[in-house]
Design an enzyme around this catalytic site. Structure first.
Site, mmCIF file in Angstrom:
data_model
loop_
_atom_site.group_PDB
_atom_site.id
_atom_site.type_symbol
_atom_site.label_atom_id
_atom_site.label_comp_id
_atom_site.label_asym_id
_atom_site.label_seq_id
_atom_site.Cartn_x
_atom_site.Cartn_y
_atom_site.Cartn_z
ATOM 1 N N LYS A 71 0.809 -1.216 0.000
ATOM 2 C CA LYS A 71 0.000 0.000 0.000
ATOM 3 C C LYS A 71 0.843 1.267 0.000
ATOM 4 O O LYS A 71 0.485 2.261 -0.628
ATOM 5 C CB LYS A 71 -0.972 -0.018 1.175
ATOM 6 C CG LYS A 71 -2.116 -0.984 0.995
ATOM 7 C CD LYS A 71 -3.163 -0.817 2.063
ATOM 8 C CE LYS A 71 -4.396 -1.637 1.692
ATOM 9 N NZ LYS A 71 -5.026 -1.164 0.441
ATOM 10 N N ASP A 90 -5.722 2.481 -3.278
ATOM 11 C CA ASP A 90 -4.430 3.162 -3.204
ATOM 12 C C ASP A 90 -4.339 4.280 -4.230
ATOM 13 O O ASP A 90 -3.757 5.341 -3.959
ATOM 14 C CB ASP A 90 -3.295 2.157 -3.416
ATOM 15 C CG ASP A 90 -3.242 1.103 -2.330
ATOM 16 O OD1 ASP A 90 -3.627 1.419 -1.187
ATOM 17 O OD2 ASP A 90 -2.828 -0.029 -2.614
ATOM 18 N N GLY A 115 -7.147 -1.534 -15.521
ATOM 19 C CA GLY A 115 -5.937 -2.262 -15.900
ATOM 20 C C GLY A 115 -5.645 -3.353 -14.892
ATOM 21 O O GLY A 115 -6.262 -3.424 -13.826
#
Length: 308
Positions: free
Chosen positions: A38, A245, A278
């Site tokens: 993260k 994130d 993606g």
């Protein structure tokens, strides 16, 4: 400048038709090794969103640590500070992703669990030179607390992404200017399944501003009693890994730029949506141009039709 203090991992990603139930084995259709954690994800997200980013993390003295070091050197970070631990391996995350983009993740922290308050104190000059501090919870809670304490002492805007969720004391929460849980984390922190109510509960515990993210449903913002809904963006989802994130990194970038908070959250919503289009975490982090283009497309949709 934004300072991100957090984790770095190698991600092992398996694509499956559906996520397994308890005790069940399913066959995967695709395997990929990529970069995650993260902290690293959010640092790269903030950099791609246009910010100058310093990043403090701890790797193992192993091959995975070397891979991450080489990778981060190519990601446009202003100043990556990558400490090494000789005893613990670099962190690893095992990720299952189904056909709709939903995921299950298990993380072995490794060296991330050895990033100490002393490590943060020894790099105090990074905090003093930043405008925004961004931390998460894949590092020890006492390290998170020390980073937030120094950030507040140095006058930074402090942002905590409480993931993975764990109990947070009022003393820690009072050091947080902006808290960014998702719906699940907000429920774990408050017991409420209503994101608006959860946001109010958390501000009542001392947080300056709470932003509860709800994926395509957008985000709920509150600095007290009133809750503002900032709509999300819908895109064709391939893999939701790293979407939160992307949101946190883009939000920190916009805050550092001085963007008003509702507009900053709109940018962050756009970044989170684009990240799902993606595969992988860091590979899918959008650029500032991509984020602004998606935001502009909404503005065009809201414009009244021209009369002929």
């Amino acid at each position: 400048m934004i300072l991100v203090v957090g984790s770095s991992n190698i991600d092992l990603v398996v694509s499956v038709d559906r996520l397994p139930g308890r005790g069940e084995t399913v066959l995967g259709s695709r395997f990929a090794q990529s970069f995650g954690g993260k902290g690293a994800n959010q640092a790269i997200a903030a950099a791609r969103a246009g910010a100058d980013v310093a990043f403090l993390s701890k790797l193992g003295a192993d091959a995975n640590g070397l891979l991450i070091e080489r990778h981060l050197a190519e990601q446009g970070l202003l100043r990556p500070i990558l400490l090494r631990d000789a005893e613990f391996p670099t962190g690893v995350a095992m990720i299952l992703v189904d056909h709709s983009g939903e995921n299950q993740i298990a993380v072995v922290p490794g060296s991330n669990g050895r990033l100490t308050p002393t490590d943060v104190l020894q790099h105090r000059e990074l905090i003093a030179g930043a405008r925004v501090l961004l931390v998460q919870m894949e590092i020890p809670l006492e390290t998170v607390l020390e980073a937030l304490r120094l950030g507040r002492e140095c006058g930074l805007t402090t942002i905590l992404n409480p993931a993975p969720a764990a109990p947070l004391t009022p003393d820690l929460l009072r050091l947080v200017d902006i808290l960014t849980p998702n719906e699940t984390e907000a429920q774990m922190l408050t017991g409420s399944t209503d994101p608006e109510e959860a946001a109010r509960i958390l501000t009542g515990r001392g947080v300056g501003t709470v932003v509860v993210t709800c994926g395509p449903g957008g985000a709920f913002l509150t600095t007290g009693n009133d809750v503002i809904h900032v709509p999300g963006f819908r895109v064709e989802t391939i893999d939701s890994t790293g979407a939160g994130d992307a949101f946190s990194g883009a939000l920190a970038s916009a805050v550092a730029e001085g963007v008003p908070l509702t507009s900053a959250i709109e940018r962050a919503n756009a970044a989170g949506a684009l990240a799902t289009a993606g595969r992988g975490a860091q590979e899918s982090m959008p650029t500032k141009d991509d984020i602004e283009q998606l935001c502009r497309s909404r503005m065009r949709e809201m414009e009244p039709p021209q009369r002929s």
